[in-house]
Design a protein around this motif. Structure first.
Motif, mmCIF file in Angstrom:
data_model
loop_
_atom_site.group_PDB
_atom_site.id
_atom_site.type_symbol
_atom_site.label_atom_id
_atom_site.label_comp_id
_atom_site.label_asym_id
_atom_site.label_seq_id
_atom_site.Cartn_x
_atom_site.Cartn_y
_atom_site.Cartn_z
ATOM 1 N N TYR A 77 17.227 42.755 -32.480
ATOM 2 C CA TYR A 77 17.448 42.469 -31.064
ATOM 3 C C TYR A 77 17.947 43.694 -30.291
ATOM 4 C CZ TYR A 77 21.707 41.850 -33.701
ATOM 5 O OH TYR A 77 22.717 42.043 -34.600
ATOM 6 N N VAL A 78 18.479 44.699 -30.995
ATOM 7 C CA VAL A 78 19.040 45.877 -30.314
ATOM 8 C C VAL A 78 17.956 46.633 -29.555
ATOM 9 C CG1 VAL A 78 20.197 48.098 -30.659
ATOM 10 C CG2 VAL A 78 20.961 46.074 -31.922
ATOM 11 N N SER A 79 16.734 46.648 -30.104
ATOM 12 C CA SER A 79 15.643 47.369 -29.442
ATOM 13 C C SER A 79 15.141 46.647 -28.188
ATOM 14 C CB SER A 79 14.480 47.562 -30.414
ATOM 15 O OG SER A 79 13.954 46.310 -30.832
ATOM 16 N N LYS A 80 15.548 45.407 -28.009
ATOM 17 C CA LYS A 80 15.183 44.646 -26.811
ATOM 18 C C LYS A 80 16.305 44.846 -25.796
ATOM 19 C CE LYS A 80 12.926 41.371 -29.915
ATOM 20 N NZ LYS A 80 12.932 40.017 -30.503
ATOM 21 N N SER A 81 16.154 45.877 -24.981
ATOM 22 C CA SER A 81 17.256 46.353 -24.156
ATOM 23 C C SER A 81 17.860 45.272 -23.273
ATOM 24 C CB SER A 81 16.783 47.526 -23.286
ATOM 25 O OG SER A 81 16.385 48.615 -24.084
ATOM 26 N N ALA A 82 17.019 44.464 -22.637
ATOM 27 C CA ALA A 82 17.538 43.433 -21.746
ATOM 28 C C ALA A 82 18.305 42.370 -22.534
ATOM 29 C CB ALA A 82 16.410 42.799 -20.943
ATOM 30 N N LEU A 83 17.789 41.988 -23.693
ATOM 31 C CA LEU A 83 18.445 40.968 -24.506
ATOM 32 C C LEU A 83 19.795 41.457 -25.005
ATOM 33 C CD1 LEU A 83 18.581 38.317 -26.088
ATOM 34 C CD2 LEU A 83 17.212 39.404 -27.887
ATOM 35 N N PHE A 84 19.807 42.636 -25.611
ATOM 36 C CA PHE A 84 21.062 43.146 -26.158
ATOM 37 C C PHE A 84 22.043 43.492 -25.036
ATOM 38 C CE2 PHE A 84 23.473 46.531 -28.649
ATOM 39 C CZ PHE A 84 24.169 45.596 -29.401
ATOM 40 N N GLY A 85 21.521 44.046 -23.955
ATOM 41 C CA GLY A 85 22.374 44.347 -22.811
ATOM 42 C C GLY A 85 23.018 43.102 -22.252
ATOM 43 N N GLU A 86 22.275 42.009 -22.179
ATOM 44 C CA GLU A 86 22.822 40.757 -21.668
ATOM 45 C C GLU A 86 23.860 40.182 -22.620
ATOM 46 O OE1 GLU A 86 23.896 37.777 -19.345
ATOM 47 O OE2 GLU A 86 22.613 39.470 -18.748
ATOM 48 N N MET A 87 23.656 40.357 -23.927
ATOM 49 C CA MET A 87 24.649 39.912 -24.903
ATOM 50 C C MET A 87 25.982 40.637 -24.684
ATOM 51 S SD MET A 87 22.136 39.793 -28.241
ATOM 52 C CE MET A 87 23.473 39.684 -29.450
ATOM 53 N N LYS A 105 23.192 59.329 -30.137
ATOM 54 C CA LYS A 105 23.826 58.727 -28.974
ATOM 55 C C LYS A 105 22.842 58.292 -27.901
ATOM 56 C CE LYS A 105 24.828 63.402 -27.210
ATOM 57 N NZ LYS A 105 23.761 63.502 -26.229
ATOM 58 N N ALA A 106 21.641 58.857 -27.878
ATOM 59 C CA ALA A 106 20.646 58.499 -26.864
ATOM 60 C C ALA A 106 19.731 57.364 -27.308
ATOM 61 C CB ALA A 106 19.804 59.720 -26.499
ATOM 62 N N GLY A 107 19.945 56.859 -28.521
ATOM 63 C CA GLY A 107 19.001 55.904 -29.084
ATOM 64 C C GLY A 107 18.873 54.601 -28.329
ATOM 65 N N GLU A 108 19.969 54.108 -27.760
ATOM 66 C CA GLU A 108 19.957 52.839 -27.016
ATOM 67 C C GLU A 108 20.112 53.068 -25.518
ATOM 68 O OE1 GLU A 108 19.228 51.899 -30.458
ATOM 69 O OE2 GLU A 108 21.311 52.565 -30.476
ATOM 70 N N ARG A 109 19.506 54.123 -25.006
ATOM 71 C CA ARG A 109 19.653 54.454 -23.577
ATOM 72 C C ARG A 109 19.191 53.304 -22.682
ATOM 73 N NH1 ARG A 109 19.854 59.391 -21.052
ATOM 74 N NH2 ARG A 109 21.263 59.914 -22.771
ATOM 75 N N GLY A 110 18.161 52.557 -23.110
ATOM 76 C CA GLY A 110 17.697 51.431 -22.315
ATOM 77 C C GLY A 110 18.761 50.363 -22.139
ATOM 78 N N VAL A 111 19.561 50.134 -23.173
ATOM 79 C CA VAL A 111 20.660 49.164 -23.090
ATOM 80 C C VAL A 111 21.709 49.643 -22.099
ATOM 81 C CG1 VAL A 111 22.500 48.009 -24.392
ATOM 82 C CG2 VAL A 111 20.270 48.408 -25.466
ATOM 83 N N PHE A 112 22.046 50.927 -22.164
ATOM 84 C CA PHE A 112 23.067 51.470 -21.272
ATOM 85 C C PHE A 112 22.594 51.444 -19.821
ATOM 86 C CE2 PHE A 112 23.544 54.263 -25.219
ATOM 87 C CZ PHE A 112 24.263 53.290 -25.884
ATOM 88 N N THR A 113 21.312 51.723 -19.615
ATOM 89 C CA THR A 113 20.761 51.656 -18.262
ATOM 90 C C THR A 113 20.836 50.227 -17.726
ATOM 91 O OG1 THR A 113 19.273 53.518 -18.714
ATOM 92 C CG2 THR A 113 18.704 52.068 -16.859
ATOM 93 N N TYR A 114 20.488 49.271 -18.579
ATOM 94 C CA TYR A 114 20.567 47.859 -18.194
ATOM 95 C C TYR A 114 21.994 47.505 -17.766
ATOM 96 C CZ TYR A 114 20.327 42.750 -18.600
ATOM 97 O OH TYR A 114 20.390 41.404 -18.349
ATOM 98 N N LEU A 115 22.968 47.936 -18.553
ATOM 99 C CA LEU A 115 24.362 47.628 -18.230
ATOM 100 C C LEU A 115 24.815 48.354 -16.963
ATOM 101 C CD1 LEU A 115 25.849 47.730 -21.838
ATOM 102 C CD2 LEU A 115 25.679 45.714 -20.363
ATOM 103 N N ALA A 116 24.443 49.624 -16.829
ATOM 104 C CA ALA A 116 24.846 50.375 -15.640
ATOM 105 C C ALA A 116 24.288 49.757 -14.361
ATOM 106 C CB ALA A 116 24.402 51.833 -15.762
ATOM 107 N N GLU A 117 23.077 49.245 -14.442
ATOM 108 C CA GLU A 117 22.485 48.583 -13.281
ATOM 109 C C GLU A 117 23.242 47.324 -12.890
ATOM 110 O OE1 GLU A 117 18.499 48.038 -14.631
ATOM 111 O OE2 GLU A 117 17.814 50.002 -13.887
ATOM 112 N N ARG A 118 24.063 46.832 -13.790
ATOM 113 C CA ARG A 118 24.865 45.638 -13.540
ATOM 114 C C ARG A 118 26.350 45.961 -13.409
ATOM 115 N NH1 ARG A 118 20.251 45.042 -15.443
ATOM 116 N NH2 ARG A 118 18.997 43.161 -15.070
ATOM 117 N N GLY A 119 26.643 47.243 -13.160
ATOM 118 C CA GLY A 119 28.006 47.634 -12.834
ATOM 119 C C GLY A 119 28.885 48.047 -13.992
ATOM 120 N N VAL A 120 28.321 48.166 -15.195
ATOM 121 C CA VAL A 120 29.104 48.547 -16.367
ATOM 122 C C VAL A 120 28.845 50.015 -16.707
ATOM 123 C CG1 VAL A 120 29.510 48.131 -18.825
ATOM 124 C CG2 VAL A 120 29.028 46.195 -17.293
#
Length: 255
Positions: free
Chosen positions: A236-246, A48-63
Motif C-alpha cells: 500500500y505504500v506505493s499507492k501514494s493517495a492511500l498511504f498518505g490518507e492513512m 529519502k526520496a522514495g515516497e515523494r508522492g506520499v509527502f506531496t499528497y500530505l503537503a497538499e493537505r497542509g502537513v
C-alpha cells in the motif's frame, strides 16, 4: 508547496546524513503537523526520496514532511549506527527544522526497516536521550510494518544466523516492553500497521507487540492499529493517495 532537498544533519556522513523537507507553503510558515519519515529497504536499500508522492499528497493537505537518510549495509553501517543516525536526524529537525517550518506537533514513523528504526527510537529511550530528547517529546509515532523483534538483517549480516530466527534482545524494540508504563497521560499516540500477506512472521510479531503493550497498560485511547487485508508487505505504500490518507487520518486524531 516548497521542496527543500539535501539538508545536512551530519556532514561527516555524506549522503547518508541528509534529509529533505516538503512544505505545504513557504519556508518560515506556521504548520500544525510535521511528519518525519524513515524509509524502508531492509537497512540496505531505499532513499529519502522514495515516497515523494506520499509527502506531496500530505503537503497538499497542509502537513509538512521530512524524509531522512541514514547509514545502511553493506558499507559503513552496523548496529546501532543507523539508529543513532535517525536519532541525530530527528534532533536536528526538532531544532533546525523548526526554523524552516514552525510546526506545532511532530510525528515520527517509517515503513518496514523504517518502522523498525522508529520503534527503536521510541522503545529504547537512550537514542533520543543522547540528544536531550525523550520519546514522549514526540507527539505521535507511526510504525508501519516494522519488525518488533531483532531485525532480520542484523541476524543475517552481523550474527550469521537465519534471518527468520526470532531473537528478542537489545536490538529488538520488544525487548524494552517489560514493565507497566508510568505517567500514562504523558505518553504519545502510537499506531501500528501491518498487512495480511506481510513478510513471514511479521503479522504474528506485530500482533504480539500490540498485545504486550496492552498488557503493560499502554492507554487504549493512544494505541491504535490498522490491518491491511489482501495486501503484501508495504504494498500500500506505493499507492501514494492511500498511504498518505492513512497517515493523514492518524494525524487528524491529534488534539
Amino acid at each position: 508547496m516548497t521542496i527543500l532537498e539535501n539538508i545536512s544533519y551530519d556532514p561527516a556522513l555524506g549522503r547518508s546524513g541528509l534529509y529533505d523537507m516538503i512544505l505545504p507553503g513557504n519556508p518560515g510558515d506556521d504548520c500544525n503537523d510535521l511528519f518525519v519519515y524513515i524509509h524502508g529497504g531492509g537497512i540496505e536499500g531505499g532513499d529519502k526520496a522514495g515516497e515523494r508522492g506520499v509527502f506531496t499528497y500530505l503537503a497538499e493537505r497542509g502537513v509538512a514532511c521530512a524524509s531522512i537518510n541514514y547509514r545502511m549495509y553493506p558499507v559503513g553501517a552496523k548496529f546501532p549506527e543507523y539508529i543513532e543516525d535517525c536519532a541525530k536526524a530527528v534532533a536536528h529537525i526538532m531544532t533546525e527544522g523548526r526554523k524552516i517550518v514552525n510546526f506545532r506537533r511532530i510525528t515520527v514513523g517509517g515503513s518496514s526497516a523504517g518502522g523498525y528504526l522508529s520503534m527503536m527510537l521510541f522503545f529504547d529511550e537512550r537514542y533520543l536521550g543522547a540528544h536531550g530528547i525523550s520519546p514522549r517529546d514526540i507527539d505521535g509515532w507511526y510504525f508501519d510494518a516494522g519488525q518488533p523483534t531483532t531485525h532480520f538483517n542484523i541476524l543475517a549480516k552481523e550474527r550469521g544466523i537465519d534471518p527468520f530466527a526470532v531473537r528478542i534482545d537489545e536490538a529488538a524494540p520488544m525487548y524494552y516492553v517489560d514493565h507497566h508504563f508510568e505517567d500514562p497521560d504523558t505518553l504519545p499516540r502510537i499506531h501500528f500497521v501491518w498487512a495480511e500477506n506481510d513478510m513471514a512472521l511479521r503479522p504474528e510479531q506485530s500482533a504480539l507487540m500490540v498485545r504486550l503493550l496492552k498488557h503493560y497498560g499502554y492507554p487504549q485511547n493512544k494505541l491504535t492499529q490498522t490491518f491491511m487485508p489482501h495486501n503484501g508487505h508495504c504494498e500500500y505504500v506505493s499507492k501514494s493517495a492511500l498511504f498518505g490518507e492513512m497517515i493523514a487520518g492518524f494525524l487528524s486524531g491529534a488534539k
